[in-house]
Design a protein around this motif. Structure first.
Motif, PDB file in Angstrom:
ATOM      1  N   ARG A   1       0.805  -1.215   0.000  1.00  0.00           N
ATOM      2  CA  ARG A   1       0.000   0.000   0.000  1.00  0.00           C
ATOM      3  C   ARG A   1       0.842   1.270   0.000  1.00  0.00           C
ATOM      4  O   ARG A   1       0.340   2.343  -0.281  1.00  0.00           O
TER       5      ARG A   1
ATOM      6  N   PRO B   1       2.651   3.295  -4.155  1.00  0.00           N
ATOM      7  CA  PRO B   1       2.350   4.502  -4.942  1.00  0.00           C
ATOM      8  C   PRO B   1       2.995   5.761  -4.373  1.00  0.00           C
ATOM      9  O   PRO B   1       3.511   6.591  -5.124  1.00  0.00           O
ATOM     10  N   TYR B   2       3.025   5.888  -3.041  1.00  0.00           N
ATOM     11  CA  TYR B   2       3.658   7.072  -2.459  1.00  0.00           C
ATOM     12  C   TYR B   2       5.151   7.092  -2.774  1.00  0.00           C
ATOM     13  O   TYR B   2       5.702   8.119  -3.180  1.00  0.00           O
TER      14      TYR B   2
ATOM     15  N   MET C   1       6.644   5.751  -5.220  1.00  0.00           N
ATOM     16  CA  MET C   1       6.863   6.044  -6.643  1.00  0.00           C
ATOM     17  C   MET C   1       6.685   7.540  -6.898  1.00  0.00           C
ATOM     18  O   MET C   1       7.459   8.151  -7.648  1.00  0.00           O
ATOM     19  N   THR C   2       5.692   8.114  -6.251  1.00  0.00           N
ATOM     20  CA  THR C   2       5.484   9.558  -6.413  1.00  0.00           C
ATOM     21  C   THR C   2       6.724  10.323  -5.972  1.00  0.00           C
ATOM     22  O   THR C   2       7.201  11.230  -6.666  1.00  0.00           O
TER      23      THR C   2
ATOM     24  N   VAL D   1       9.702   9.960  -8.359  1.00  0.00           N
ATOM     25  CA  VAL D   1       9.526  10.751  -9.570  1.00  0.00           C
ATOM     26  C   VAL D   1       9.683  12.247  -9.270  1.00  0.00           C
ATOM     27  O   VAL D   1      10.342  12.983 -10.011  1.00  0.00           O
TER      28      VAL D   1
ATOM     29  N   MET E   1       7.836  13.647   6.027  1.00  0.00           N
ATOM     30  CA  MET E   1       6.844  12.707   5.479  1.00  0.00           C
ATOM     31  C   MET E   1       7.347  11.275   5.617  1.00  0.00           C
ATOM     32  O   MET E   1       6.602  10.376   6.016  1.00  0.00           O
TER      33      MET E   1
ATOM     34  N   TYR F   1       0.881  13.548  -4.382  1.00  0.00           N
ATOM     35  CA  TYR F   1       0.762  12.100  -4.193  1.00  0.00           C
ATOM     36  C   TYR F   1      -0.632  11.619  -4.571  1.00  0.00           C
ATOM     37  O   TYR F   1      -0.789  10.645  -5.322  1.00  0.00           O
TER      38      TYR F   1
ATOM     39  N   MET G   1      -1.149  11.896  -8.355  1.00  0.00           N
ATOM     40  CA  MET G   1      -0.377  10.884  -9.079  1.00  0.00           C
ATOM     41  C   MET G   1      -1.008   9.508  -8.910  1.00  0.00           C
ATOM     42  O   MET G   1      -1.093   8.722  -9.843  1.00  0.00           O
ATOM     43  N   LYS G   2      -1.434   9.260  -7.690  1.00  0.00           N
ATOM     44  CA  LYS G   2      -2.032   7.954  -7.419  1.00  0.00           C
ATOM     45  C   LYS G   2      -3.293   7.789  -8.259  1.00  0.00           C
ATOM     46  O   LYS G   2      -3.555   6.720  -8.806  1.00  0.00           O
TER      47      LYS G   2
ATOM     48  N   PHE H   1      -0.431   6.250 -11.366  1.00  0.00           N
ATOM     49  CA  PHE H   1      -0.129   4.880 -10.964  1.00  0.00           C
ATOM     50  C   PHE H   1      -1.376   4.028 -10.872  1.00  0.00           C
ATOM     51  O   PHE H   1      -1.349   2.849 -11.215  1.00  0.00           O
TER      52      PHE H   1
END
Lengths: 190, 166
Positions: free
Chosen positions: A48, A51-52, A54-55, A58, A87, B19, B22-23, B27
């Motif tokens: 879970r 995605p964070y 990956m953000t 990038v 964060m 975030y 993007m999510k 993604f």
């Protein structure tokens, strides 16, 4: 950020399950690479948070490289790196709490022996600080060196330096930042 | 230059917004599409495997059927052979028996014939003897004639006996 958003919106348009185009294949290859990378570190439990992560990779990557376009890289500002680190810190501790529960999480501060308690508590703050200053220092250093090189010889000479400091260093730092964050998360979850 | 200010808070807020965006836009869809493709491929593999299994089963079935048909045909041929052989044997036996019977019949016939001939011969001899006796009675009682008659009779009888014995 706006650039990223527009780019992602354009790229994500008309995604297909079958017969993906070249653009989609490239995008998927990139996403799949990152996803596999983070899954390898985080394991199934960390699905879970992917995605964070990956953000962030990038964002940092693009921020670091943005120096090449003549913009001041945002990561040169301590506040930005500190924000990212804060964060990360919350995410690391949250992942631990989420996995083990509040009690298990606090008990893990006594690992491996109770004497380590102060060390473990300090670690909570030290880890993000290290992350923050590593990124900040690298980018600031690169920026300063680039400014000096450009001051000495504005033509031709900055090209190799720029390649190193903006591209190589930028991506490496982005990689290190998320890699370490993931590692810490994994550590906290175990 | 190095100072912490309100920018920190803004950066955090911006990062969170980025975030989420993007999510939602990058993604999320990509991962969804990739998962969908993976599921599709898995399903196709599954289907292919099922089809293959089915085909193998059918093949086995057909092979069995072929084998049983072959066996059956072999059995039929064997049976036909046996039947033909039996029939041939039977007809041969019958022919033999018939020949045997015919032979026996012929032998019987021959024997009967011979017996008949014998009987005829005997009756002929008897008759001849009677005739001879009558002739003797009828003729004069000359000894010469008697003698001649006897001779004649004996000669005839002997001749006929000789003939019969052949």
């Amino acid at each position: 950020m706006a650039v990223l958003l527009v780019l992602s919106l354009v790229l994500v348009r008309n995604l297909k399950v079958e017969n993906p185009g070249k653009k989609q294949l490239l995008l998927e290859a990139g996403v799949d690479f990152l996803r596999r990378f983070f899954r390898g570190i985080l394991g199934e439990d960390g699905e879970r948070y992917i995605p964070y992560m990956m953000t962030v990779v990038v964002y940092i990557g693009l921020a670091n490289v943005s120096g090449i376009f003549g913009v001041k890289p945002p990561t040169k500002d301590l506040n930005v790196t500190l924000a990212l680190a804060v964060m990360s810190m919350f995410l690391i501790e949250y992942s631990g709490i989420h996995k083990k529960g509040l009690k298990g999480f606090f008990r893990s501060f006594l690992d491996p022996i109770p004497v380590m308690l102060p060390m473990n508590i300090m670690e909570v703050l030290i880890r993000p600080t290290a992350l923050c200053f590593r990124l900040f220092g690298n980018i600031l250093g690169g920026f300063v060196v680039m400014a000096l090189v450009e001051f000495v010889c504005p033509a031709a000479l900055p090209v190799p330096f720029s390649l190193y400091f903006d591209f190589f260093d930028g991506f490496i730092q982005a990689y290190i930042f998320v890699f370490l964050t993931s590692m810490f998360m994994r550590e906290t979850m175990d | 230059m190095v100072q912490i200010n309100l920018n920190l808070v803004f950066t955090i807020i911006n990062l969170l917004i980025l975030y989420l965006l993007m999510k939602k836009f990058l993604f999320g869809p990509i991962i969804k599409v990739m998962d969908q493709r993976k599921a599709m491929i898995d399903q196709q593999f599954q289907t292919a495997k099922e089809t293959e299994d089915k085909a193998n089963e059918l093949k086995q079935h057909y092979e069995d059927a072929l084998k049983s048909a072959k066996e059956e045909s072999w059995q039929i041929v064997e049976q036909a052979k046996q039947e033909a052989k039996a029939r041939a044997d039977q007809s041969a036996r019958e022919a033999e028996a018939r020949t045997e019977a015919m032979l026996a019949g012929a032998r019987e016939d021959i024997r009967n014939e011979r017996e008949n001939a014998m009987k005829q011969m005997q009756s002929e001899i008897g008759r001849l003897a009677m005739e001879a006796a009558a002739k003797i009675m009828e003729s004069e009682r000359s000894s010469d004639k008697d003698l001649a008659l006897y001779d004649q009779f004996i000669k005839k009888a002997g001749d006929s006996d000789d003939d019969n014995s052949h």
